[in-house]
Design a protein around this motif. Structure first.
Motif, PDB file in Angstrom:
ATOM      1  N   GLY A  60       0.801  -1.218   0.000  1.00  0.00           N
ATOM      2  CA  GLY A  60       0.000   0.000   0.000  1.00  0.00           C
ATOM      3  C   GLY A  60       0.832   1.265   0.000  1.00  0.00           C
ATOM      4  O   GLY A  60       0.301   2.360  -0.265  1.00  0.00           O
ATOM      5  N   LEU A  61       2.143   1.158   0.264  1.00  0.00           N
ATOM      6  CA  LEU A  61       3.016   2.323   0.215  1.00  0.00           C
ATOM      7  C   LEU A  61       3.370   2.713  -1.209  1.00  0.00           C
ATOM      8  O   LEU A  61       3.808   3.841  -1.449  1.00  0.00           O
ATOM      9  CB  LEU A  61       4.301   2.062   1.013  1.00  0.00           C
ATOM     10  N   ASP A  62       3.201   1.801  -2.140  1.00  0.00           N
ATOM     11  CA  ASP A  62       3.525   2.051  -3.542  1.00  0.00           C
ATOM     12  C   ASP A  62       2.465   2.969  -4.147  1.00  0.00           C
ATOM     13  O   ASP A  62       1.268   2.651  -4.131  1.00  0.00           O
ATOM     14  CB  ASP A  62       3.583   0.730  -4.304  1.00  0.00           C
ATOM     15  N   VAL A  63       2.897   4.116  -4.679  1.00  0.00           N
ATOM     16  CA  VAL A  63       1.945   5.081  -5.231  1.00  0.00           C
ATOM     17  C   VAL A  63       1.238   4.531  -6.464  1.00  0.00           C
ATOM     18  O   VAL A  63       0.126   4.976  -6.798  1.00  0.00           O
ATOM     19  CB  VAL A  63       2.662   6.404  -5.571  1.00  0.00           C
ATOM     20  N   ARG A  70      -8.023  10.907  -4.228  1.00  0.00           N
ATOM     21  CA  ARG A  70      -7.058  11.936  -3.863  1.00  0.00           C
ATOM     22  C   ARG A  70      -7.527  12.688  -2.615  1.00  0.00           C
ATOM     23  O   ARG A  70      -8.618  13.252  -2.596  1.00  0.00           O
ATOM     24  CB  ARG A  70      -6.877  12.900  -5.025  1.00  0.00           C
ATOM     25  N   MET A  71      -6.711  12.680  -1.557  1.00  0.00           N
ATOM     26  CA  MET A  71      -6.994  13.369  -0.300  1.00  0.00           C
ATOM     27  C   MET A  71      -8.425  13.101   0.176  1.00  0.00           C
ATOM     28  O   MET A  71      -9.187  14.007   0.495  1.00  0.00           O
ATOM     29  CB  MET A  71      -6.754  14.873  -0.430  1.00  0.00           C
ATOM     30  N   GLU A  72      -8.763  11.823   0.201  1.00  0.00           N
ATOM     31  CA  GLU A  72     -10.095  11.425   0.667  1.00  0.00           C
ATOM     32  C   GLU A  72     -10.185  11.583   2.182  1.00  0.00           C
ATOM     33  O   GLU A  72      -9.263  11.240   2.921  1.00  0.00           O
ATOM     34  CB  GLU A  72     -10.343   9.968   0.268  1.00  0.00           C
ATOM     35  N   SER A  73     -11.285  12.119   2.661  1.00  0.00           N
ATOM     36  CA  SER A  73     -11.472  12.337   4.099  1.00  0.00           C
ATOM     37  C   SER A  73     -11.619  10.996   4.811  1.00  0.00           C
ATOM     38  O   SER A  73     -11.903   9.968   4.173  1.00  0.00           O
ATOM     39  CB  SER A  73     -12.705  13.205   4.338  1.00  0.00           C
ATOM     40  N   PRO A  74     -11.426  10.961   6.136  1.00  0.00           N
ATOM     41  CA  PRO A  74     -11.519   9.702   6.886  1.00  0.00           C
ATOM     42  C   PRO A  74     -12.850   8.995   6.677  1.00  0.00           C
ATOM     43  O   PRO A  74     -13.912   9.619   6.628  1.00  0.00           O
ATOM     44  CB  PRO A  74     -11.351  10.153   8.339  1.00  0.00           C
ATOM     45  N   SER A  75     -12.771   7.685   6.548  1.00  0.00           N
ATOM     46  CA  SER A  75     -13.954   6.848   6.342  1.00  0.00           C
ATOM     47  C   SER A  75     -13.681   5.495   6.977  1.00  0.00           C
ATOM     48  O   SER A  75     -12.614   5.249   7.549  1.00  0.00           O
ATOM     49  CB  SER A  75     -14.258   6.693   4.856  1.00  0.00           C
ATOM     50  N   TRP A  76     -14.662   4.578   6.869  1.00  0.00           N
ATOM     51  CA  TRP A  76     -14.461   3.243   7.429  1.00  0.00           C
ATOM     52  C   TRP A  76     -13.376   2.481   6.680  1.00  0.00           C
ATOM     53  O   TRP A  76     -12.687   1.641   7.249  1.00  0.00           O
ATOM     54  CB  TRP A  76     -15.763   2.458   7.397  1.00  0.00           C
ATOM     55  N   GLU A  77     -13.216   2.770   5.397  1.00  0.00           N
ATOM     56  CA  GLU A  77     -12.173   2.091   4.629  1.00  0.00           C
ATOM     57  C   GLU A  77     -10.800   2.665   4.929  1.00  0.00           C
ATOM     58  O   GLU A  77      -9.816   1.930   5.043  1.00  0.00           O
ATOM     59  CB  GLU A  77     -12.473   2.214   3.131  1.00  0.00           C
ATOM     60  N   LEU A  80      -7.911   7.214   8.622  1.00  0.00           N
ATOM     61  CA  LEU A  80      -7.270   8.526   8.690  1.00  0.00           C
ATOM     62  C   LEU A  80      -7.198   9.194   7.324  1.00  0.00           C
ATOM     63  O   LEU A  80      -6.387  10.105   7.119  1.00  0.00           O
ATOM     64  CB  LEU A  80      -5.857   8.397   9.280  1.00  0.00           C
ATOM     65  N   GLY A  81      -8.045   8.786   6.409  1.00  0.00           N
ATOM     66  CA  GLY A  81      -8.067   9.393   5.088  1.00  0.00           C
ATOM     67  C   GLY A  81      -6.909   8.937   4.216  1.00  0.00           C
ATOM     68  O   GLY A  81      -6.203   7.975   4.535  1.00  0.00           O
ATOM     69  N   THR A  82      -6.732   9.647   3.112  1.00  0.00           N
ATOM     70  CA  THR A  82      -5.670   9.309   2.159  1.00  0.00           C
ATOM     71  C   THR A  82      -4.843  10.552   1.841  1.00  0.00           C
ATOM     72  O   THR A  82      -5.246  11.678   2.117  1.00  0.00           O
ATOM     73  CB  THR A  82      -6.259   8.747   0.860  1.00  0.00           C
ATOM     74  N   ASP A  83      -3.679  10.314   1.244  1.00  0.00           N
ATOM     75  CA  ASP A  83      -2.833  11.425   0.812  1.00  0.00           C
ATOM     76  C   ASP A  83      -3.151  11.755  -0.642  1.00  0.00           C
ATOM     77  O   ASP A  83      -4.138  11.262  -1.205  1.00  0.00           O
ATOM     78  CB  ASP A  83      -1.360  11.082   0.996  1.00  0.00           C
ATOM     79  N   ARG A  84      -2.327  12.558  -1.264  1.00  0.00           N
ATOM     80  CA  ARG A  84      -2.617  12.981  -2.640  1.00  0.00           C
ATOM     81  C   ARG A  84      -2.611  11.824  -3.627  1.00  0.00           C
ATOM     82  O   ARG A  84      -3.505  11.736  -4.475  1.00  0.00           O
ATOM     83  CB  ARG A  84      -1.614  14.054  -3.068  1.00  0.00           C
ATOM     84  N   PRO A  85      -1.651  10.877  -3.574  1.00  0.00           N
ATOM     85  CA  PRO A  85      -1.718   9.733  -4.500  1.00  0.00           C
ATOM     86  C   PRO A  85      -2.819   8.734  -4.171  1.00  0.00           C
ATOM     87  O   PRO A  85      -3.079   7.834  -4.975  1.00  0.00           O
ATOM     88  CB  PRO A  85      -0.339   9.079  -4.351  1.00  0.00           C
ATOM     89  N   GLY A  86      -3.461   8.854  -3.003  1.00  0.00           N
ATOM     90  CA  GLY A  86      -4.527   7.930  -2.635  1.00  0.00           C
ATOM     91  C   GLY A  86      -4.101   6.839  -1.680  1.00  0.00           C
ATOM     92  O   GLY A  86      -4.832   5.863  -1.482  1.00  0.00           O
ATOM     93  N   ARG A  87      -2.937   6.989  -1.037  1.00  0.00           N
ATOM     94  CA  ARG A  87      -2.482   5.994  -0.075  1.00  0.00           C
ATOM     95  C   ARG A  87      -3.087   6.272   1.301  1.00  0.00           C
ATOM     96  O   ARG A  87      -3.376   7.418   1.650  1.00  0.00           O
ATOM     97  CB  ARG A  87      -0.960   6.009   0.022  1.00  0.00           C
ATOM     98  N   ASP A 261       1.937  19.176  -0.883  1.00  0.00           N
ATOM     99  CA  ASP A 261       0.623  18.963  -1.486  1.00  0.00           C
ATOM    100  C   ASP A 261      -0.417  19.980  -1.021  1.00  0.00           C
ATOM    101  O   ASP A 261      -1.603  19.830  -1.346  1.00  0.00           O
ATOM    102  CB  ASP A 261       0.130  17.546  -1.167  1.00  0.00           C
ATOM    103  N   SER A 262       0.024  20.998  -0.267  1.00  0.00           N
ATOM    104  CA  SER A 262      -0.871  22.071   0.200  1.00  0.00           C
ATOM    105  C   SER A 262      -2.058  21.503   0.961  1.00  0.00           C
ATOM    106  O   SER A 262      -3.219  21.869   0.700  1.00  0.00           O
ATOM    107  CB  SER A 262      -1.350  22.928  -0.983  1.00  0.00           C
ATOM    108  N   ALA A 263      -1.761  20.607   1.913  1.00  0.00           N
ATOM    109  CA  ALA A 263      -2.836  19.983   2.675  1.00  0.00           C
ATOM    110  C   ALA A 263      -3.596  21.007   3.511  1.00  0.00           C
ATOM    111  O   ALA A 263      -4.809  20.883   3.698  1.00  0.00           O
ATOM    112  CB  ALA A 263      -2.261  18.890   3.580  1.00  0.00           C
ATOM    113  N   ILE A 264      -2.897  22.023   4.010  1.00  0.00           N
ATOM    114  CA  ILE A 264      -3.569  23.033   4.828  1.00  0.00           C
ATOM    115  C   ILE A 264      -4.558  23.833   3.990  1.00  0.00           C
ATOM    116  O   ILE A 264      -5.699  24.076   4.393  1.00  0.00           O
ATOM    117  CB  ILE A 264      -2.529  23.962   5.473  1.00  0.00           C
ATOM    118  N   ILE A 265      -4.129  24.247   2.810  1.00  0.00           N
ATOM    119  CA  ILE A 265      -5.013  25.028   1.935  1.00  0.00           C
ATOM    120  C   ILE A 265      -6.202  24.192   1.491  1.00  0.00           C
ATOM    121  O   ILE A 265      -7.335  24.681   1.401  1.00  0.00           O
ATOM    122  CB  ILE A 265      -4.220  25.534   0.716  1.00  0.00           C
TER     123      ILE A 265
END
Length: 304
Positions: A60-63, A70-77, A80-87, A261-265
């Motif tokens: 799962g570390l492999d992009v 992309r930057m999906e908010s926390p869910s059951w799956e 803690l959400g995902t980062d920009r590549p979807g990890r 990835d401008s996570a704050i913005i």
């Protein structure tokens, strides 16, 4: 000289005394609630880092194999959400703990070992040896350790080994000064003079008398220094001097990725907070354990 059958050998007596001292020390440590909380937090974090390959899939570390948006908010799956590549951010946090803790422990052991050797040699031999070693120590104390670590990380090839070397070679002076002061106190005691009068050489005095008496202070200093080493590793990784391999992330590299990835913005707080909170919890836990150990080993602090 033979030992009577009914009496234990000197080695058995020594181990018995050590066991009794350890038991008494643990009882005193158990009275420190903050130390127990810190020890519990560290046990949980270290256990999760060790079990990361068992409870998660490293692929799962492999992009290229990311399954989330992309930057999906926390869910059951993705808790803690995902980062920009979807990890998965939770997956990244767990695997980053392995790198951050490894760098923190190994770099601290390297710096404490260097500081202990220099401190003992400077105090034991004195004269020009002490003067030379202390001038080197003062030189490293004057220069900012972070600047030296950045310089080393820039010159050498990027990687985990370089970060460990950079932190270890720049953070030893404080340990050297502490060990030197403790060694001077120990060598002024009567049993050291008695050992020398009986023909004990330098190696015998250092290994049999000085080093065992210095080790408690070294152990406490090691506990307190691990947190600083983890912060230093996170700083170097955040500045882009960490391991470039995305399959070996650290908490610092996660913070750097969130910043790039401008996570704050974007309002992706779940991308930024987990590594920062993890660093804070680990540093706090090591500090709590170190302060509790200080109280155990220092009767004056325990009385206060």
């Amino acid at each position: 000289m033979t030992v009577p059958k009914n009496q234990p050998s000197p080695r058995a007596l020594a181990w018995r005394r050590r066991g009794a001292a350890f038991t008494a020390g643990w009882r005193e440590f158990a009275k420190q609630r903050a130390g127990l909380v810190g020890l519990g937090l560290l046990a949980v974090i270290v256990l999760l880092a060790i079990l990361a390959p068992v409870i998660t899939d490293r692929e799962g570390l492999d992009v290229t194999k990311a399954t989330g948006d992309r930057m999906e908010s926390p869910s059951w799956e993705f808790l803690l959400g995902t980062d920009r590549p979807g990890r998965s951010v939770l997956l990244l946090t767990l695997w980053s703990a392995r790198i951050s803790l490894t760098v923190g422990f190994v770099a601290t052991l390297l710096s404490v070992a260097i500081g202990t050797i220099i401190g003992i040699l400077a105090a034991h031999y004195g004269r020009w040896v002490s003067a030379g070693l202390m001038r080197i120590t003062d030189f490293f104390l004057v220069l900012p350790s972070l600047v030296l670590a950045i310089a080393l990380s820039t010159v050498l090839e990027r990687g985990i080994g370089t970060i460990i070397l950079a932190i270890g070679l720049t953070s030893w002076p404080s340990a050297a000064r502490l060990v030197r002061a403790q060694t001077l106190t120990i060598e002024a005691r009567p049993y050291i003079e008695r050992a020398r009068a009986l023909g004990g050489g330098h190696f015998h005095v250092i290994s049999k008398h000085v080093l065992p008496a210095v080790l408690p202070l070294v152990f406490v200093n090691t506990t307190l220094a691990v947190g600083s080493a983890i912060v230093a590793e996170s700083t170097l990784s955040f500045l882009g001097l960490g391991d470039p391999d995305p399959m070996r992330p650290s908490w610092g590299s996660m913070l750097r990725s969130a910043w790039l990835d401008s996570a704050i913005i974007a309002g992706a707080w779940w991308y930024l907070l987990p590594p920062g909170i993890a660093i804070g919890i680990v540093v706090l836990a090591f500090t709590m354990c170190g302060r509790a150990l200080e109280s155990v080993l220092n009767p004056r602090l325990r009385e206060g």
